[in-house]
Design a protein around this motif. Structure first.
Motif, PDB file in Angstrom:
ATOM      1  N   ILE A 324      39.523 -60.339  37.158  1.00 41.00           N
ATOM      2  CA  ILE A 324      38.561 -60.365  36.266  1.00 41.00           C
ATOM      3  C   ILE A 324      38.927 -59.441  34.988  1.00 41.00           C
ATOM      4  N   GLY A 325      39.225 -58.216  35.475  1.00 37.92           N
ATOM      5  CA  GLY A 325      39.645 -57.340  34.445  1.00 37.92           C
ATOM      6  C   GLY A 325      41.007 -57.963  33.339  1.00 37.92           C
ATOM      7  N   ILE A 326      41.793 -58.464  34.006  1.00 34.87           N
ATOM      8  CA  ILE A 326      43.155 -59.150  33.252  1.00 34.87           C
ATOM      9  C   ILE A 326      42.325 -60.167  32.441  1.00 34.87           C
ATOM     10  N   GLN A 327      41.373 -60.899  32.875  1.00 38.64           N
ATOM     11  CA  GLN A 327      40.878 -62.103  32.111  1.00 38.64           C
ATOM     12  C   GLN A 327      40.083 -61.429  30.778  1.00 38.64           C
ATOM     13  N   LYS A 328      39.256 -60.216  31.111  1.00 36.03           N
ATOM     14  CA  LYS A 328      38.523 -59.794  30.220  1.00 36.03           C
ATOM     15  C   LYS A 328      39.325 -59.134  29.082  1.00 36.03           C
ATOM     16  N   SER A 329      40.603 -58.442  29.598  1.00 39.00           N
ATOM     17  CA  SER A 329      41.310 -57.927  28.578  1.00 39.00           C
ATOM     18  C   SER A 329      42.312 -58.825  27.801  1.00 39.00           C
ATOM     19  N   LEU A 330      42.098 -60.008  28.044  1.00 37.03           N
ATOM     20  CA  LEU A 330      42.753 -61.204  27.349  1.00 37.03           C
ATOM     21  C   LEU A 330      41.784 -62.008  26.303  1.00 37.03           C
ATOM     22  N   GLY A 331      40.424 -61.363  26.424  1.00 35.86           N
ATOM     23  CA  GLY A 331      39.340 -62.056  25.469  1.00 35.86           C
ATOM     24  C   GLY A 331      38.426 -62.721  25.935  1.00 35.86           C
ATOM     25  N   ALA A 332      38.363 -62.747  27.592  1.00 34.66           N
ATOM     26  CA  ALA A 332      37.347 -63.616  28.062  1.00 34.66           C
ATOM     27  C   ALA A 332      36.000 -62.945  27.915  1.00 34.66           C
ATOM     28  N   LYS A 333      34.989 -63.883  27.546  1.00 25.72           N
ATOM     29  CA  LYS A 333      33.911 -63.437  26.990  1.00 25.72           C
ATOM     30  C   LYS A 333      32.776 -63.206  28.500  1.00 25.72           C
ATOM     31  N   ASN A 334      31.715 -62.361  28.369  1.00 25.47           N
ATOM     32  CA  ASN A 334      30.920 -61.991  29.686  1.00 25.47           C
ATOM     33  C   ASN A 334      30.570 -63.337  30.281  1.00 25.47           C
ATOM     34  N   TYR A 335      30.161 -64.305  29.256  1.00 18.72           N
ATOM     35  CA  TYR A 335      29.210 -65.445  29.549  1.00 18.72           C
ATOM     36  C   TYR A 335      30.529 -66.477  30.281  1.00 18.72           C
ATOM     37  N   PHE A 336      31.650 -66.243  29.954  1.00 20.78           N
ATOM     38  CA  PHE A 336      32.855 -66.938  30.731  1.00 20.78           C
ATOM     39  C   PHE A 336      33.104 -66.610  32.208  1.00 20.78           C
ATOM     40  N   ILE A 337      32.925 -65.370  32.385  1.00 19.31           N
ATOM     41  CA  ILE A 337      33.071 -64.713  33.670  1.00 19.31           C
ATOM     42  C   ILE A 337      31.797 -65.008  34.634  1.00 19.31           C
ATOM     43  N   LEU A 338      30.520 -65.089  33.911  1.00 22.72           N
ATOM     44  CA  LEU A 338      29.182 -65.417  34.450  1.00 22.72           C
ATOM     45  C   LEU A 338      29.431 -66.709  34.926  1.00 22.72           C
ATOM     46  N   ALA A 339      29.712 -67.566  33.985  1.00 25.62           N
ATOM     47  CA  ALA A 339      29.606 -68.893  34.363  1.00 25.62           C
ATOM     48  C   ALA A 339      30.635 -69.613  35.374  1.00 25.62           C
ATOM     49  N   GLN A 340      31.665 -68.943  35.472  1.00 24.37           N
ATOM     50  CA  GLN A 340      32.776 -69.058  36.263  1.00 24.37           C
ATOM     51  C   GLN A 340      32.386 -68.879  37.724  1.00 24.37           C
ATOM     52  N   PHE A 341      31.512 -67.729  38.035  1.00 23.92           N
ATOM     53  CA  PHE A 341      31.115 -67.497  39.262  1.00 23.92           C
ATOM     54  C   PHE A 341      29.839 -67.993  39.834  1.00 23.92           C
ATOM     55  N   LEU A 342      28.955 -68.499  38.631  1.00 24.00           N
ATOM     56  CA  LEU A 342      27.692 -69.356  38.850  1.00 24.00           C
ATOM     57  C   LEU A 342      28.207 -70.801  39.409  1.00 24.00           C
ATOM     58  N   PHE A 343      29.113 -71.211  38.713  1.00 21.62           N
ATOM     59  CA  PHE A 343      29.675 -72.553  38.971  1.00 21.62           C
ATOM     60  C   PHE A 343      30.217 -72.470  40.616  1.00 21.62           C
ATOM     61  N   GLU A 344      31.125 -71.535  40.936  1.00 19.25           N
ATOM     62  CA  GLU A 344      31.726 -71.225  42.062  1.00 19.25           C
ATOM     63  C   GLU A 344      30.387 -71.257  43.198  1.00 19.25           C
ATOM     64  N   ALA A 345      29.461 -70.532  42.933  1.00 13.22           N
ATOM     65  CA  ALA A 345      28.217 -70.442  43.824  1.00 13.22           C
ATOM     66  C   ALA A 345      27.486 -71.769  44.208  1.00 13.22           C
ATOM     67  N   VAL A 346      27.438 -72.401  42.914  1.00 15.09           N
ATOM     68  CA  VAL A 346      26.819 -73.975  43.135  1.00 15.09           C
ATOM     69  C   VAL A 346      27.577 -74.880  43.818  1.00 15.09           C
ATOM     70  N   PHE A 347      28.889 -74.863  43.424  1.00 10.40           N
ATOM     71  CA  PHE A 347      29.825 -75.560  44.198  1.00 10.40           C
ATOM     72  C   PHE A 347      29.597 -75.282  45.818  1.00 10.40           C
ATOM     73  N   LEU A 348      29.799 -74.278  46.065  1.00  8.77           N
ATOM     74  CA  LEU A 348      29.800 -73.639  47.539  1.00  8.77           C
ATOM     75  C   LEU A 348      28.366 -74.395  47.979  1.00  8.77           C
ATOM     76  N   SER A 349      27.377 -74.106  47.298  1.00  8.17           N
ATOM     77  CA  SER A 349      26.162 -74.559  47.841  1.00  8.17           C
ATOM     78  C   SER A 349      25.944 -76.248  47.854  1.00  8.17           C
ATOM     79  N   LEU A 350      26.442 -76.734  46.998  1.00 11.35           N
ATOM     80  CA  LEU A 350      26.521 -78.270  47.035  1.00 11.35           C
ATOM     81  C   LEU A 350      27.341 -78.830  48.149  1.00 11.35           C
ATOM     82  N   ILE A 351      28.298 -78.091  48.512  1.00 10.32           N
ATOM     83  CA  ILE A 351      29.236 -78.455  49.539  1.00 10.32           C
ATOM     84  C   ILE A 351      28.165 -78.453  50.836  1.00 10.32           C
ATOM     85  N   GLY A 352      27.369 -77.480  51.153  1.00  8.92           N
ATOM     86  CA  GLY A 352      26.556 -77.495  52.229  1.00  8.92           C
ATOM     87  C   GLY A 352      25.453 -78.515  52.134  1.00  8.92           C
ATOM     88  N   GLY A 353      25.030 -78.508  50.953  1.00 12.20           N
ATOM     89  CA  GLY A 353      23.926 -79.880  50.585  1.00 12.20           C
ATOM     90  C   GLY A 353      24.434 -81.048  50.814  1.00 12.20           C
TER      91      GLY A 353
END
Length: 414
Positions: A324-353
């Protein structure tokens, strides 16, 4: 393009989370799987039961009001003794209503009894025999597989003709055409002029056309006594499509029937008006309670599953702090990091669903008598929607923490 890249990276990270600690992930997703399975299984069962039960009552028709002594639906204080003393419908009342009513498309009169039908050495017991007037076809749907309905002349002259169900036809005339053949009902000979379209078995075998015989009303009265101390006849009326709730029909019907029976203004009605919607609404309210129970049962499992996904995401944020630190130091925005982890949580939940939905789909292949279990598209969408919401709710806090990490501190943490 950035959005698709984000989804792809999130999917890769989600799969890595699965692989890194498979046992932990499976146990965490088990709650979501069980919860979705419980909710969708209950909804599938409720929908299938409701559809089957309502189809069993399809003989009541739609937009139809029937005049009877008894009310179809009653509570614990059902006054059956009062209804029992009410007068029977009469053929004279039927002709009166048919001539006077303006709010009805059609009016019909019928009576029924259980009997045995014979042809040669073959017989069929438990047959539902109905005597009907010519207008019966205008109030109720009469789908025929072969032959025809009665002519008005056959009804008015009380001819000994009959329409029979498919079970009766196959039993009495196994290898020959029943049309034109004779059957015996209480010693009387009737010529078969039609065969009802097959209905199949329902959850309730109520008034199934497969085991029914229909004859002219006049012919029926030669076999059975209809009226007081005999078989109770029914008057049925088909309402107009523009009469919402059949309010106009009911009001006019009550006024005419009270006048015909000579009821004073102070006297209460000595008849009941029944609509198929009464039964359907009662059935619907019962299944609403069952559905609510499904939400409660599945809700607890989903709650546990949600905490499990949140735990996975907190661990994932901890393990990927340096990335995360490397991504942000290379210019990744907060929303990109936020969306990345949200998508991951949704994918995991969808697998269970999805796993839960597949389990429900599997049980639809299990035979449950005459009940056909069907996993509807609506329930599939509902299951996926709930899974997505659980993923978002479970992942929002870890994703927010990840998005707010200071890049310098995050890189030092490695």
């Amino acid at each position: 393009m950035v959005f698709l890249k984000l989804i792809w990276e999130s999917l890769i990270f989600a799969l890595q989370a699965l692989k890194s600690n498979l046992t932990r992930t499976i146990l965490s997703l088990l709650g979501v799987t069980v919860g979705i399975f419980a909710i969708i299984a209950v909804f599938t069962l409720v929908d299938s039961l409701e559809k089957n039960i309502k189809s069993s009552f399809s003989f009541l028709g739609s937009n139809v009001v029937t005049v009877n002594r008894f009310q179809f639906v009653g509570g614990p204080d059902y006054p059956w003794w009062k209804y029992f003393r009410r007068p029977y419908n009469t053929f004279d009342e039927y002709t009166f209503l048919r001539a006077k009513l303006r709010s009805a498309e059609a009016v019909t009169f019928s009576a029924s009894a259980n009997t045995t039908v014979q042809s040669g050495s073959n017989s069929y017991q438990g047959t539902n025999l109905s005597g009907v007037t010519f207008t019966y076809k205008d109030v109720y749907d009469i789908p025929l597989d072969a032959g025809r309905f009665f002519t008005e002349l056959e009804i008015n002259s009380s001819r000994n003709v009959a329409i029979i169900g498919t079970k009766i036809a196959s039993t009495l005339f196994s290898n020959r055409n029943p049309i034109g053949s004779e059957i015996k009902i209480k010693g009387g000979k009737f010529v078969v002029i039609g065969v009802f379209e097959e209905e199949g078995e329902g959850l309730f075998e109520i008034a199934s056309k497969d085991e029914a015989v229909m004859i002219p009303y006049g012919s029926f009265t030669k076999l059975y006594y209809v009226g007081k101390n005999g078989i109770e006849p029914s008057i049925a009326l088909k309402g107009r499509d523009d009469d919402v709730g059949l309010v106009a029909l009911e009001n006019e019907l009550i006024g005419l029937l009270r006048a015909k029976r000579g009821l004073k203004p102070t006297q209460e009605d000595n008849f009941s008006l029944n609509k198929s919607e009464f039964i359907m609404n009662t059935i619907g309210s019962i299944f609403d309670v069952i559905s609510a129970a499904g939400w409660v049962i599945g809700g607890f499992s989903i709650l546990v599953g949600g905490f499990g996904i949140a735990n996975i995401m907190f661990v994932s944020v901890k393990e990927r702090t340096g990335i995360i630190g490397i991504q942000k130091s290379l210019g990744a925005k907060n929303y990109f990091i936020l969306a990345q982890f949200l998508f991951e949580a949704v994918f995991l939940s969808l697998i269970g669903g999805i796993t839960g939905i597949l389990l429900v789909f599997a049980i639809t292949f299990i035979p449950v008598g005459s009940l056909e279990l069907v996993l509807s598209f609506k329930n599939i969408v509902l299951g996926l929607g709930i899974s997505s919401v659980i993923g978002i709710v479970s992942g929002i806090v870890p994703a927010t923490l990840a998005a707010r990490l200071d890049p310098v501190e995050a890189i030092r943490a490695t």
